[in-house]
Motif scaffolding. Structure first.
Motif, PDB file in Angstrom:
ATOM      1  N   ASN A 114      -1.973  11.853  11.152  1.00 18.68           N
ATOM      2  CA  ASN A 114      -0.750  12.513  10.664  1.00 18.68           C
ATOM      3  C   ASN A 114       0.550  11.835  11.067  1.00 18.68           C
ATOM      4  O   ASN A 114       1.478  11.756  10.292  1.00 18.68           O
ATOM      5  N   TYR A 122      -1.674  11.961   3.509  1.00 14.98           N
ATOM      6  CA  TYR A 122      -1.926  12.219   2.088  1.00 14.98           C
ATOM      7  C   TYR A 122      -1.707  10.950   1.270  1.00 14.98           C
ATOM      8  O   TYR A 122      -2.497  10.613   0.383  1.00 14.98           O
ATOM      9  N   PRO A 126      -5.337  10.531  -0.748  1.00 14.23           N
ATOM     10  CA  PRO A 126      -5.203  11.937  -1.158  1.00 14.23           C
ATOM     11  C   PRO A 126      -6.518  12.698  -1.183  1.00 14.23           C
ATOM     12  O   PRO A 126      -6.577  13.860  -0.785  1.00 14.23           O
ATOM     13  N   ASP A 129      -7.651  13.362   2.408  1.00 12.53           N
ATOM     14  CA  ASP A 129      -6.729  14.326   3.016  1.00 12.53           C
ATOM     15  C   ASP A 129      -7.056  15.742   2.553  1.00 12.53           C
ATOM     16  O   ASP A 129      -7.031  16.687   3.340  1.00 12.53           O
ATOM     17  N   LYS A 130      -7.404  15.885   1.269  1.00 12.50           N
ATOM     18  CA  LYS A 130      -7.742  17.207   0.756  1.00 12.50           C
ATOM     19  C   LYS A 130      -9.026  17.724   1.390  1.00 12.50           C
ATOM     20  O   LYS A 130      -9.109  18.895   1.796  1.00 12.50           O
TER      21      LYS A 130
END
Length: 218
Positions: A114, A122, A126, A129-130
């Motif tokens: 992060n 992200y 992406p 990250d999801k």
């Protein structure tokens, strides 16, 4: 402009309480432009509304940051353990980005997730990250996250019950840090304490460190 500001807050999926001061300034500007054309009662009402908004702003900030504030040396125990037991470059999965500054400040040999904002994670991947977010949401439950994150995860069933696998095998972390102020701290600590492939290696009043075992190969 004010309408655009409100629509931005609604759609941003961010902690808009930190940007509420902008709204206060915009309202004050609008009031300043039109106050000379208002009758006295409406002027007084305008002053009252402005003061109320200021109070609401400071209260919202206070409520939000109470879980994000910690002392400079609060994570000294965790980082001292990592310095002694981890290899340089090991990834430590801090599940929430608020913990990053306190950990990185005292530990320069490991890598964390992060960084200062989850948008970087992200942007890097992406899809991963999801899965990461939704795996955490699955552990913490509906009350652990904002409703928009819960809705975000409805089409990500593959993350259910796979937080250890995702953090270890797809992110490549060797350790997981769960801080006392993290959303769903109790549920996350219990999850990693009972998972067959993780073990608690350090704990104090500020948080806990878990080491993830390597996946068995045959």
């Amino acid at each position: 402009s004010f309408l655009f500001l409100i629509l931005s807050f609604i759609s941003a999926n961010r902690a808009f309480d930190f940007f509420a001061l902008i709204g206060v300034f915009v309202i004050a500007l609008i009031y300043e432009l039109y106050k000379d054309n208002l009758p006295i009662p409406k002027k007084n009402l305008g002053y009252a509304i402005f003061v109320l908004l200021q109070v609401m702003f400071f209260v919202s900030i206070a409520l939000s940051v109470q879980y994000r504030v910690y002392g400079v040396n609060d994570y000294a125990g965790e980082t001292a353990f990592l310095e002694k037991n981890s290899a340089p470059g090991d990834i430590v999965a801090n599940l929430f980005f608020d913990d990053y500054p306190g950990l990185f400040l005292l530990d320069k040999q490991n890598r964390y997730l992060n960084h200062s904002d989850p948008i970087f994670q992200y942007a890097a991947n992406p899809g991963l990250d999801k899965k990461f977010l939704c795996a955490i949401e699955n552990v913490t439950g509906k009350d652990g996250w904002a409703s928009n994150v819960t809705k975000y995860c409805k089409d990500e069933p593959s993350s259910q019950g796979r937080l250890v696998d995702i953090v270890r095998d797809e992110i490549g972390a060797r350790y997981v840090f769960v801080g006392k102020n993290d959303i769903g701290f109790v549920a996350l600590r219990q999850y990693f304490s009972t998972a067959s492939s993780s073990k608690m290696v350090y704990s104090d009043k500020y948080g806990a460190l878990f080491e993830l075992e390597n996946r068995a190969t045959f």
